[in-house]
Design a protein around this motif. Structure first.
Motif, PDB file in Angstrom:
ATOM      1  N   ALA A  36       0.853  -1.185   0.000  1.00  0.00           N
ATOM      2  CA  ALA A  36       0.000   0.000   0.000  1.00  0.00           C
ATOM      3  C   ALA A  36       0.890   1.237   0.000  1.00  0.00           C
ATOM      4  N   TRP A  37       0.468   2.275  -0.707  1.00  0.00           N
ATOM      5  CA  TRP A  37       1.195   3.539  -0.693  1.00  0.00           C
ATOM      6  C   TRP A  37       0.872   4.304   0.584  1.00  0.00           C
ATOM      7  N   GLN A  38       1.911   4.899   1.171  1.00  0.00           N
ATOM      8  CA  GLN A  38       1.747   5.731   2.349  1.00  0.00           C
ATOM      9  C   GLN A  38       2.593   6.993   2.187  1.00  0.00           C
ATOM     10  N   HIS A  39       2.116   8.072   2.760  1.00  0.00           N
ATOM     11  CA  HIS A  39       2.739   9.386   2.580  1.00  0.00           C
ATOM     12  C   HIS A  39       3.495   9.737   3.863  1.00  0.00           C
ATOM     13  N   VAL A  40       4.795   9.971   3.731  1.00  0.00           N
ATOM     14  CA  VAL A  40       5.639  10.244   4.893  1.00  0.00           C
ATOM     15  C   VAL A  40       6.318  11.598   4.711  1.00  0.00           C
ATOM     16  N   ALA A 109      -2.097  14.329  -2.749  1.00  0.00           N
ATOM     17  CA  ALA A 109      -1.723  13.029  -3.315  1.00  0.00           C
ATOM     18  C   ALA A 109      -2.930  12.159  -3.607  1.00  0.00           C
ATOM     19  N   GLU A 110      -4.089  12.492  -3.023  1.00  0.00           N
ATOM     20  CA  GLU A 110      -5.331  11.736  -3.210  1.00  0.00           C
ATOM     21  C   GLU A 110      -5.157  10.254  -2.896  1.00  0.00           C
ATOM     22  N   LEU A 111      -4.403   9.975  -1.868  1.00  0.00           N
ATOM     23  CA  LEU A 111      -4.233   8.588  -1.434  1.00  0.00           C
ATOM     24  C   LEU A 111      -5.454   8.126  -0.649  1.00  0.00           C
ATOM     25  N   VAL A 121      -0.917  -8.187   5.990  1.00  0.00           N
ATOM     26  CA  VAL A 121      -1.324  -8.420   4.610  1.00  0.00           C
ATOM     27  C   VAL A 121      -2.488  -7.487   4.292  1.00  0.00           C
ATOM     28  N   VAL A 122      -2.195  -6.349   3.673  1.00  0.00           N
ATOM     29  CA  VAL A 122      -3.219  -5.373   3.311  1.00  0.00           C
ATOM     30  C   VAL A 122      -2.839  -4.786   1.963  1.00  0.00           C
ATOM     31  N   ARG A 123      -3.831  -4.555   1.125  1.00  0.00           N
ATOM     32  CA  ARG A 123      -3.575  -3.952  -0.178  1.00  0.00           C
ATOM     33  C   ARG A 123      -4.259  -2.593  -0.262  1.00  0.00           C
ATOM     34  N   SER A 124      -3.610  -1.662  -0.924  1.00  0.00           N
ATOM     35  CA  SER A 124      -4.194  -0.346  -1.154  1.00  0.00           C
ATOM     36  C   SER A 124      -3.628   0.181  -2.467  1.00  0.00           C
ATOM     37  N   GLU A 125      -4.346   1.094  -3.073  1.00  0.00           N
ATOM     38  CA  GLU A 125      -3.918   1.623  -4.362  1.00  0.00           C
ATOM     39  C   GLU A 125      -3.496   3.080  -4.240  1.00  0.00           C
ATOM     40  N   LYS A 126      -2.515   3.451  -5.037  1.00  0.00           N
ATOM     41  CA  LYS A 126      -2.106   4.853  -5.183  1.00  0.00           C
ATOM     42  C   LYS A 126      -2.549   5.295  -6.566  1.00  0.00           C
ATOM     43  N   ARG A 127      -3.383   6.326  -6.631  1.00  0.00           N
ATOM     44  CA  ARG A 127      -3.879   6.780  -7.914  1.00  0.00           C
ATOM     45  C   ARG A 127      -2.725   7.251  -8.783  1.00  0.00           C
ATOM     46  N   SER A 128      -2.652   6.761 -10.009  1.00  0.00           N
ATOM     47  CA  SER A 128      -1.508   7.081 -10.864  1.00  0.00           C
ATOM     48  C   SER A 128      -1.942   7.502 -12.265  1.00  0.00           C
ATOM     49  N   ASP A 129      -3.187   7.968 -12.396  1.00  0.00           N
ATOM     50  CA  ASP A 129      -3.582   8.555 -13.672  1.00  0.00           C
ATOM     51  C   ASP A 129      -2.915   9.918 -13.823  1.00  0.00           C
ATOM     52  N   ASP A 130      -2.828  10.406 -15.052  1.00  0.00           N
ATOM     53  CA  ASP A 130      -2.097  11.645 -15.334  1.00  0.00           C
ATOM     54  C   ASP A 130      -2.629  12.827 -14.517  1.00  0.00           C
ATOM     55  N   LYS A 131      -3.958  12.935 -14.389  1.00  0.00           N
ATOM     56  CA  LYS A 131      -4.544  14.058 -13.669  1.00  0.00           C
ATOM     57  C   LYS A 131      -4.151  14.047 -12.202  1.00  0.00           C
ATOM     58  N   LEU A 135      -1.796  16.774 -10.248  1.00  0.00           N
ATOM     59  CA  LEU A 135      -2.319  17.513  -9.098  1.00  0.00           C
ATOM     60  C   LEU A 135      -1.331  17.467  -7.938  1.00  0.00           C
ATOM     61  N   TYR A 136      -0.781  16.297  -7.659  1.00  0.00           N
ATOM     62  CA  TYR A 136       0.174  16.183  -6.560  1.00  0.00           C
ATOM     63  C   TYR A 136       1.470  16.931  -6.892  1.00  0.00           C
ATOM     64  N   ALA A 137       1.943  16.786  -8.131  1.00  0.00           N
ATOM     65  CA  ALA A 137       3.179  17.475  -8.519  1.00  0.00           C
ATOM     66  C   ALA A 137       3.029  18.984  -8.385  1.00  0.00           C
ATOM     67  N   ASP A 138       1.874  19.529  -8.782  1.00  0.00           N
ATOM     68  CA  ASP A 138       1.637  20.969  -8.660  1.00  0.00           C
ATOM     69  C   ASP A 138       1.659  21.410  -7.198  1.00  0.00           C
ATOM     70  N   ALA A 139       1.084  20.575  -6.313  1.00  0.00           N
ATOM     71  CA  ALA A 139       1.070  20.921  -4.890  1.00  0.00           C
ATOM     72  C   ALA A 139       2.477  20.931  -4.311  1.00  0.00           C
ATOM     73  N   VAL A 140       3.288  19.964  -4.709  1.00  0.00           N
ATOM     74  CA  VAL A 140       4.672  19.931  -4.231  1.00  0.00           C
ATOM     75  C   VAL A 140       5.440  21.143  -4.747  1.00  0.00           C
ATOM     76  N   GLN A 141       5.330  21.427  -6.043  1.00  0.00           N
ATOM     77  CA  GLN A 141       6.052  22.558  -6.621  1.00  0.00           C
ATOM     78  C   GLN A 141       5.627  23.878  -5.995  1.00  0.00           C
ATOM     79  N   ALA A 142       4.337  24.018  -5.654  1.00  0.00           N
ATOM     80  CA  ALA A 142       3.855  25.246  -5.018  1.00  0.00           C
ATOM     81  C   ALA A 142       4.454  25.437  -3.638  1.00  0.00           C
ATOM     82  N   SER A 143       4.906  24.351  -3.021  1.00  0.00           N
ATOM     83  CA  SER A 143       5.552  24.437  -1.707  1.00  0.00           C
ATOM     84  C   SER A 143       7.017  24.831  -1.803  1.00  0.00           C
TER      85      SER A 143
END
Length: 199
Positions: A36-40, A109-111, A121-131, A135-143
Motif C-alpha cells: 500500500a502507498w503511504q505518505h511520509v 496526493a489523493e491517497l 497483509v493489506v492492499r491499497s492503491e495509489k492513484r496514478s492517472d495523469d490528472k 495535481l500532486y506534482a503541482d502541490a509539491v512545486q507550489a511548496s
C-alpha cells in the motif's frame, strides 16, 4: 547530525517506521500496511526531528536532534535505511514545513488511507492517472522544494530534479516506476543524489 528513516519489524510481527538520530533508533507505534502507498513527511526543526504519516496532524515520531561533535561538523546527513517497499515522489525543502503544509501535500496526493493491519497483509492503491499525478506534482512545486525527484523517468539512468539542478542517477539495474498501470513494475535498487548543504 545524521538522520535515517527506515522500516522495522515490531514484536507483534508488524512493520512500523523507525527514525535514527545520532546512534539511537526510535520506532513508531502505528503499523504500516503492506503493498500500500503511504505518505511520509520528515521535518528537521532546530531541536527536533518529526515524522508525519499519511497527513496526520500529530507526529508519528518526534525525537531530539543530536548536537554536532564540533563546530566544524555541521553537515546534515540523511539516508533511507531498510525499506521493504518502494519510494516515489521525493521532495527536499530548505525550510521547516508546517503541520498544515504536510497535511496539504497528503491531501493533494489523493491517497486512500490504508487499513492498519492486524496481520501484515493489506492492499491499497495509489492513484496514478495523469490528472492525479499532475495535481500532486503541482502541490509539491507550489511548496517550493529545492529538489523534487518524481522517479518517473522514461529512459536513461538520470533521475531528473524537477525543482532544481540536482539530477540523480539510478544505479545499475535500477529503473523508475511506470505510472498509469496496476501491474507492479519496480526493479528495486537505489538512486544516488548530491544536494546542496542545508545549513
Amino acid at each position: 547530525d545524521q538522520v535515517a528513516l527506515s522500516i522495522v519489524g515490531s514484536d507483534a510481527g508488524l512493520e512500523t517506521l523507525a527514525l535514527k538520530s545520532g546512534a539511537n533508533w526510535h520506532a513508531a507505534a502505528t503499523p504500516l500496511a503492506v503493498k500500500a502507498w503511504q505518505h511520509v513527511t520528515l521535518v528537521r526543526a532546530a531541536d527536533t526531528v518529526r515524522v508525519y504519516l499519511d497527513g496526520q496532524l500529530r507526529p508519528e515520531l518526534e525525537v531530539q536532534r543530536v548536537a554536532p561533535k564540533s563546530s566544524t561538523d555541521r553537515d546534515v546527513k540523511f539516508e533511507f535505511g531498510r525499506f521493504d517497499g518502494k519510494l516515489d515522489e521525493i521532495a527536499l525543502f530548505d525550510r521547516e514545513l508546517s503541520v498544515s503544509e504536510a497535511a496539504d501535500l497528503y491531501r493533494a496526493a489523493e491517497l486512500q488511507p490504508p487499513k492498519r493491519p492486524k496481520k501484515p497483509v493489506v492492499r491499497s492503491e495509489k492513484r496514478s492517472d495523469d490528472k492525479s499525478l499532475a495535481l500532486y506534482a503541482d502541490a509539491v512545486q507550489a511548496s517550493k522544494p529545492i529538489g523534487y525527484w518524481r522517479l518517473h523517468d522514461k529512459e536513461g539512468d538520470t533521475a531528473r530534479d524537477e525543482a532544481g539542478h540536482h539530477d540523480g542517477r539510478y544505479e545499475t539495474k535500477s529503473k523508475s516506476r511506470t505510472p498509469g498501470t496496476s501491474v507492479p513494475n519496480f526493479t528495486g535498487g537505489r538512486v544516488l543524489i548530491n544536494t546542496p548543504s542545508l545549513g
